[in-house]
Design a protein around this motif. Structure first.
Motif, PDB file in Angstrom:
ATOM      1  N   TYR A 136       0.844  -1.198   0.000  1.00 44.12           N
ATOM      2  CA  TYR A 136       0.000   0.000   0.000  1.00 44.12           C
ATOM      3  C   TYR A 136       0.874   1.241   0.000  1.00 44.12           C
ATOM      4  N   ASN A 137       0.289   2.324  -0.518  1.00 42.52           N
ATOM      5  CA  ASN A 137       0.909   3.640  -0.458  1.00 42.52           C
ATOM      6  C   ASN A 137      -0.142   4.645  -0.012  1.00 42.52           C
ATOM      7  N   ASN A 138       0.239   5.536   0.873  1.00 37.60           N
ATOM      8  CA  ASN A 138      -0.693   6.536   1.377  1.00 37.60           C
ATOM      9  C   ASN A 138      -0.687   7.773   0.463  1.00 37.60           C
ATOM     10  N   LEU A 139      -0.851   7.502  -0.827  1.00 40.68           N
ATOM     11  CA  LEU A 139      -0.903   8.556  -1.844  1.00 40.68           C
ATOM     12  C   LEU A 139      -1.907   8.169  -2.918  1.00 40.68           C
ATOM     13  N   ASN A 140      -2.468   9.163  -3.570  1.00 40.70           N
ATOM     14  CA  ASN A 140      -3.264   8.898  -4.760  1.00 40.70           C
ATOM     15  C   ASN A 140      -2.328   8.590  -5.924  1.00 40.70           C
ATOM     16  N   ALA A 141      -2.822   7.823  -6.885  1.00 40.70           N
ATOM     17  CA  ALA A 141      -1.999   7.441  -8.036  1.00 40.70           C
ATOM     18  C   ALA A 141      -2.778   7.668  -9.319  1.00 40.70           C
ATOM     19  N   ASP A 142      -2.044   7.655 -10.451  1.00 39.68           N
ATOM     20  CA  ASP A 142      -2.679   7.729 -11.762  1.00 39.68           C
ATOM     21  C   ASP A 142      -1.937   6.796 -12.710  1.00 39.68           C
ATOM     22  N   ASP A 143      -2.505   6.583 -13.885  1.00 34.78           N
ATOM     23  CA  ASP A 143      -1.940   5.616 -14.819  1.00 34.78           C
ATOM     24  C   ASP A 143      -0.635   6.085 -15.456  1.00 34.78           C
ATOM     25  N   GLY A 144      -0.358   7.366 -15.395  1.00 29.76           N
ATOM     26  CA  GLY A 144       0.849   7.885 -16.036  1.00 29.76           C
ATOM     27  C   GLY A 144       2.084   7.878 -15.171  1.00 29.76           C
ATOM     28  N   HIS A 145       1.935   7.492 -13.894  1.00 30.84           N
ATOM     29  CA  HIS A 145       3.057   7.554 -12.967  1.00 30.84           C
ATOM     30  C   HIS A 145       3.100   6.313 -12.068  1.00 30.84           C
ATOM     31  N   LEU A 146       4.300   5.986 -11.604  1.00 29.13           N
ATOM     32  CA  LEU A 146       4.476   5.037 -10.520  1.00 29.13           C
ATOM     33  C   LEU A 146       4.958   5.796  -9.293  1.00 29.13           C
ATOM     34  N   LEU A 147       4.558   5.327  -8.129  1.00 35.43           N
ATOM     35  CA  LEU A 147       4.921   6.008  -6.893  1.00 35.43           C
ATOM     36  C   LEU A 147       6.296   5.583  -6.417  1.00 35.43           C
ATOM     37  N   GLN A 148       6.983   6.498  -5.778  1.00 36.08           N
ATOM     38  CA  GLN A 148       8.289   6.188  -5.210  1.00 36.08           C
ATOM     39  C   GLN A 148       8.194   4.993  -4.267  1.00 36.08           C
ATOM     40  N   GLY A 149       7.133   4.952  -3.452  1.00 34.29           N
ATOM     41  CA  GLY A 149       6.961   3.842  -2.521  1.00 34.29           C
ATOM     42  C   GLY A 149       6.798   2.511  -3.230  1.00 34.29           C
ATOM     43  N   GLU A 150       6.109   2.498  -4.353  1.00 33.73           N
ATOM     44  CA  GLU A 150       5.983   1.258  -5.122  1.00 33.73           C
ATOM     45  C   GLU A 150       7.346   0.774  -5.593  1.00 33.73           C
ATOM     46  N   MET A 151       8.147   1.693  -6.119  1.00 32.48           N
ATOM     47  CA  MET A 151       9.462   1.334  -6.637  1.00 32.48           C
ATOM     48  C   MET A 151      10.395   0.856  -5.520  1.00 32.48           C
ATOM     49  N   LEU A 152      10.381   1.566  -4.376  1.00 34.30           N
ATOM     50  CA  LEU A 152      11.262   1.184  -3.283  1.00 34.30           C
ATOM     51  C   LEU A 152      10.889  -0.188  -2.719  1.00 34.30           C
ATOM     52  N   LEU A 153       9.598  -0.451  -2.577  1.00 37.86           N
ATOM     53  CA  LEU A 153       9.184  -1.748  -2.053  1.00 37.86           C
ATOM     54  C   LEU A 153       9.565  -2.873  -3.006  1.00 37.86           C
ATOM     55  N   ILE A 154       9.369  -2.678  -4.291  1.00 41.02           N
ATOM     56  CA  ILE A 154       9.735  -3.697  -5.278  1.00 41.02           C
ATOM     57  C   ILE A 154      11.229  -3.987  -5.210  1.00 41.02           C
ATOM     58  N   LEU A 155      12.046  -2.948  -5.210  1.00 43.48           N
ATOM     59  CA  LEU A 155      13.490  -3.134  -5.175  1.00 43.48           C
ATOM     60  C   LEU A 155      13.954  -3.772  -3.863  1.00 43.48           C
ATOM     61  N   ARG A 156      13.388  -3.364  -2.751  1.00 46.40           N
ATOM     62  CA  ARG A 156      13.816  -3.903  -1.464  1.00 46.40           C
ATOM     63  C   ARG A 156      13.381  -5.355  -1.292  1.00 46.40           C
ATOM     64  N   LEU A 157      12.227  -5.714  -1.828  1.00 47.23           N
ATOM     65  CA  LEU A 157      11.814  -7.115  -1.811  1.00 47.23           C
ATOM     66  C   LEU A 157      12.761  -7.961  -2.662  1.00 47.23           C
ATOM     67  N   MET A 158      13.139  -7.438  -3.822  1.00 48.47           N
ATOM     68  CA  MET A 158      14.080  -8.154  -4.683  1.00 48.47           C
ATOM     69  C   MET A 158      15.421  -8.353  -3.975  1.00 48.47           C
ATOM     70  N   LEU A 159      15.940  -7.294  -3.383  1.00 46.78           N
ATOM     71  CA  LEU A 159      17.238  -7.372  -2.725  1.00 46.78           C
ATOM     72  C   LEU A 159      17.201  -8.329  -1.531  1.00 46.78           C
ATOM     73  N   ALA A 160      16.103  -8.316  -0.786  1.00 45.67           N
ATOM     74  CA  ALA A 160      15.967  -9.247   0.328  1.00 45.67           C
ATOM     75  C   ALA A 160      15.926 -10.685  -0.167  1.00 45.67           C
ATOM     76  N   HIS A 161      15.211 -10.907  -1.263  1.00 47.23           N
ATOM     77  CA  HIS A 161      15.092 -12.249  -1.825  1.00 47.23           C
ATOM     78  C   HIS A 161      16.447 -12.748  -2.326  1.00 47.23           C
ATOM     79  N   LEU A 162      17.233 -11.848  -2.910  1.00 44.72           N
ATOM     80  CA  LEU A 162      18.538 -12.240  -3.452  1.00 44.72           C
ATOM     81  C   LEU A 162      19.533 -12.646  -2.364  1.00 44.72           C
TER      82      LEU A 162
END
Length: 270
Positions: free
Chosen positions: A172-198
């Motif tokens: 989850y992110n405590n921000l509104n979103a739109d189709d033209g952008h990705l949120l910083q929180g989305e990107m950080l969570l994806i990258l940190r999950l990847m790094l933890a998994h690795l």
């Protein structure tokens, strides 16, 4: 007297080490971009040179379907209609049902997640295909941010056994979103999950690390993002945003198909 020999863990290859370093550099770069809280998809700006955006459609017959996951057959899922709500004594809290002064994005994403978590627990064939094994590594504090704009995890799932490094999460992110952008929180969570998994020894011979997230955002919307590494590049594939300000049984069922689906192929290389 005999002693048991320790199980040897293969060393990671130089290419994998470089991939991990590249992902860490990207994560650190995005982290310090505050107060930038979102990124234009495909903008080509210096902030996202290492990211390649591709379209994704939650349709198995589309050429833009998810690359690493297959959908669960719809017949395996209940339809979350009014009859379902009555039978299981659940209620979907629509956007207008939340008091106006309490309609912050986080509260509205929680309303989705409460209903969603109950719904996917009723998967007809029993245990979820991806299981629910969660390593303590995923309790890292970096997976939550409590200052504005807050983000975090509601759930993590992974394949328990075999040559599959597939990981799924509800975020989850405590921000509104739109189709033209990705949120910083989305990107950080994806990258940190990847790094933890690795970090896990089980995946030391895997050159592909991938994550699929169900991202819940404001005002009361959801999208699926599939992300995976290609060398030093992060490929990010967001679906469209689905409006869940009112309960949409067809959309919830589609999201559940992909969230409960199985890996398309192993990720371990020879």
């Amino acid at each position: 007297m005999s002693t048991a020999s320790a199980v040897s863990v293969p060393s990671q290859c130089p290419e994998r080490k470089e991939m991990r370093k590249a992902l860490r550099r990207l994560e650190k770069h995005i982290k310090v971009l505050e107060p930038v809280h979102q990124f234009e998809i495909g903008s080509g700006s210096a902030e996202i040179d290492q990211i390649r955006y591709l379209p994704m459609v939650l349709n198995e017959s589309s050429k833009d379907r998810p690359a690493f996951f297959t959908p669960l057959d719809r017949s395996c899922l209940l339809t979350p209609d009014n009859q379902y709500d009555q039978e299981y004594e659940v209620e979907y809290l629509a956007h207008e049902s939340i008091s106006e002064d309490g309609r912050d994005p986080k509260t509205c994403t929680q309303a989705i997640d409460i209903y969603w978590d109950k719904y996917i627990s009723h998967y007809r064939e029993g245990d979820k295909p991806l299981g629910s094994e969660v390593s303590p590594i995923y309790q890292e504090k970096v997976l939550w941010r409590h200052n504005f704009p807050e983000f975090g995890l509601y759930d993590i799932q992974q394949v328990k056994d075999g040559p599959y490094a597939h990981l799924k999460a509800t975020i989850y992110n405590n921000l509104n979103a739109d189709d033209g952008h990705l949120l910083q929180g989305e990107m950080l969570l994806i990258l940190r999950l990847m790094l933890a998994h690795l970090k896990r020894g089980r995946f030391v011979e895997h050159m592909v690390v991938l994550v699929m997230v169900l991202s819940l955002v404001g005002p009361q919307h959801a999208r699926v993002i599939e992300a995976y590494s290609e060398g030093h590049t992060l490929v990010v594939r967001p679906s469209k945003l689905y409006d869940l300000r009112t309960k949409d049984p067809a959309t919830l069922k589609t999201l559940a198909q992909w969230f409960l689906g199985k890996p398309r192929a192993p990720t371990k290389t020879s």
